[in-house]
Design a protein around this motif. Structure first.
Motif, short mmCIF file in Angstrom:
data_model
loop_
_atom_site.label_atom_id
_atom_site.label_comp_id
_atom_site.label_asym_id
_atom_site.label_seq_id
_atom_site.Cartn_x
_atom_site.Cartn_y
_atom_site.Cartn_z
N UNK A 1 -50.90 -12.22 -52.70
CA UNK A 1 -50.77 -13.04 -51.49
C UNK A 1 -49.37 -12.95 -50.87
N UNK A 2 -48.35 -12.85 -51.72
CA UNK A 2 -46.98 -12.78 -51.22
C UNK A 2 -46.76 -11.48 -50.43
N UNK A 3 -47.22 -10.35 -50.99
CA UNK A 3 -47.08 -9.07 -50.28
C UNK A 3 -47.86 -9.08 -48.98
N UNK A 4 -49.07 -9.62 -49.02
CA UNK A 4 -49.90 -9.66 -47.83
C UNK A 4 -49.25 -10.51 -46.74
N UNK A 5 -48.72 -11.67 -47.13
CA UNK A 5 -48.06 -12.55 -46.16
C UNK A 5 -46.81 -11.88 -45.58
N UNK A 6 -46.07 -11.14 -46.42
CA UNK A 6 -44.87 -10.45 -45.93
C UNK A 6 -45.25 -9.36 -44.93
N UNK A 7 -46.33 -8.62 -45.20
CA UNK A 7 -46.78 -7.58 -44.28
C UNK A 7 -47.19 -8.18 -42.94
N UNK A 8 -47.95 -9.28 -43.01
CA UNK A 8 -48.39 -9.94 -41.77
C UNK A 8 -47.17 -10.46 -40.99
N UNK A 9 -46.23 -11.07 -41.70
CA UNK A 9 -45.05 -11.64 -41.05
C UNK A 9 -44.15 -10.57 -40.43
N UNK A 10 -44.18 -9.35 -40.99
CA UNK A 10 -43.33 -8.27 -40.47
C UNK A 10 -43.86 -7.68 -39.18
N UNK A 11 -45.11 -7.99 -38.83
CA UNK A 11 -45.72 -7.45 -37.61
C UNK A 11 -45.67 -8.49 -36.50
N UNK A 12 -46.06 -8.05 -35.30
CA UNK A 12 -46.15 -8.95 -34.16
C UNK A 12 -47.17 -10.05 -34.45
N UNK A 13 -47.00 -11.17 -33.77
CA UNK A 13 -47.97 -12.26 -33.91
C UNK A 13 -49.27 -11.89 -33.20
N UNK A 14 -50.34 -12.58 -33.54
CA UNK A 14 -51.61 -12.39 -32.84
C UNK A 14 -51.41 -12.60 -31.35
N UNK A 15 -50.66 -13.63 -31.00
CA UNK A 15 -50.45 -13.97 -29.59
C UNK A 15 -49.75 -12.83 -28.86
N UNK A 16 -48.78 -12.20 -29.50
CA UNK A 16 -48.06 -11.09 -28.86
C UNK A 16 -48.99 -9.90 -28.64
N UNK A 17 -49.87 -9.62 -29.62
CA UNK A 17 -50.81 -8.52 -29.44
C UNK A 17 -51.82 -8.84 -28.34
N UNK A 18 -52.37 -10.05 -28.37
CA UNK A 18 -53.37 -10.43 -27.38
C UNK A 18 -52.79 -10.42 -25.96
N UNK A 19 -51.50 -10.69 -25.83
CA UNK A 19 -50.86 -10.71 -24.51
C UNK A 19 -50.85 -9.33 -23.84
N UNK A 20 -50.92 -8.25 -24.64
CA UNK A 20 -50.89 -6.90 -24.06
C UNK A 20 -52.28 -6.27 -23.98
N UNK A 21 -53.30 -7.02 -24.40
CA UNK A 21 -54.66 -6.45 -24.49
C UNK A 21 -55.34 -6.37 -23.13
N UNK A 22 -55.93 -5.21 -22.86
CA UNK A 22 -56.87 -5.09 -21.75
C UNK A 22 -58.27 -5.42 -22.25
N UNK A 23 -58.53 -5.09 -23.52
CA UNK A 23 -59.82 -5.31 -24.15
C UNK A 23 -59.56 -5.84 -25.55
N UNK A 24 -60.31 -6.88 -25.95
CA UNK A 24 -60.17 -7.45 -27.29
C UNK A 24 -61.48 -7.25 -28.05
N UNK A 25 -61.37 -6.67 -29.24
CA UNK A 25 -62.51 -6.55 -30.15
C UNK A 25 -62.34 -7.63 -31.21
N UNK A 26 -63.30 -8.56 -31.28
CA UNK A 26 -63.24 -9.65 -32.25
C UNK A 26 -63.81 -9.14 -33.57
N UNK A 27 -62.95 -9.11 -34.60
CA UNK A 27 -63.42 -8.65 -35.91
C UNK A 27 -63.19 -9.72 -36.98
N UNK A 28 -63.59 -10.95 -36.65
CA UNK A 28 -63.53 -12.02 -37.63
C UNK A 28 -64.77 -12.07 -38.50
#
Length: 197
Positions: A148-175
């Protein structure tokens, strides 16, 4: 047509890329290229070893990505140093593949750090594969076997969901389950081929 495809680690971006390739897209995978440019005997691996030391090598001389990840994903300065080595080499290889693509191809660039590196303007459209952080964390720990610690660090090292969604022309929901991607990919492919030159 140049399509930028991105998504946070564990979002399912690679699965979407595979499905687009099956439809006929030419997929240029930045992660795959990033692995190629640091294979044994490459200048990239030599530079990484000089910068981070022999501890990032496996006994067979190949890059120990997990060991390197533990160093760079908890230290922004070290991550920047790694990116300065790898990104120019990836960029040069991508340019070679792009030049070889047919003029009418739908070229999908699978770029994990598209948002982080402000690359959206390079593409005709940006597709973001989106999944909640909790979903991504579960996938990383159960499917990839990360702590969990490694996974959280990898997620934290990347852009936030909000930052990615702000540049999206198309969003694929993969929940949801992978089967939920099928209708989304079919609709996306129809849209891309309808507007492609």
């Amino acid at each position: 047509m140049k399509i930028g495809l991105t998504g946070g680690i564990g979002s399912g971006k690679s699965e979407v890329a595979r499905r687009l390739a099956a439809k006929g897209a030419l997929v240029i995978d930045a992660d795959l290229i990033a692995r190629e440019v640091v294979e044994p005997g490459t200048p990239g691996l030599a530079e990484i070893t000089a910068t981070f030391g022999e501890a990032v090598l496996r006994p067979d001389g190949s890059l120990d990505r997990e060991a390197l990840g533990r160093i760079v994903f908890t230290d922004p300065g070290r991550l920047k140093a790694l990116n300065a080595i790898v990104h120019p080499k990836v960029g040069a290889r991508v340019a070679e593949l792009q030049d070889a693509a047919p003029a009418d191809a739908i070229v999908v660039y699978d770029v994990p750090l598209l948002a982080e590196n402000d690359l959206a303007p390079m593409y005709d459209k940006v597709i973001v594969v989106d999944a909640e952080d909790t979903t991504r964390l579960t996938r990383l720990t159960t499917i990839r076997g990360m702590t969990p610690e490694d996974a959280e660090a990898r997620i934290a090292a990347q852009a936030t969901r909000e930052a990615r969604l702000a540049i999206a022309d198309i969003v694929i929901d993969n929940n949801g389950p992978l089967s939920a991607l099928d209708p989304q990919i079919a609709e996306l492919w129809h849209e891309l081929t309808d507007v492609a030159p």
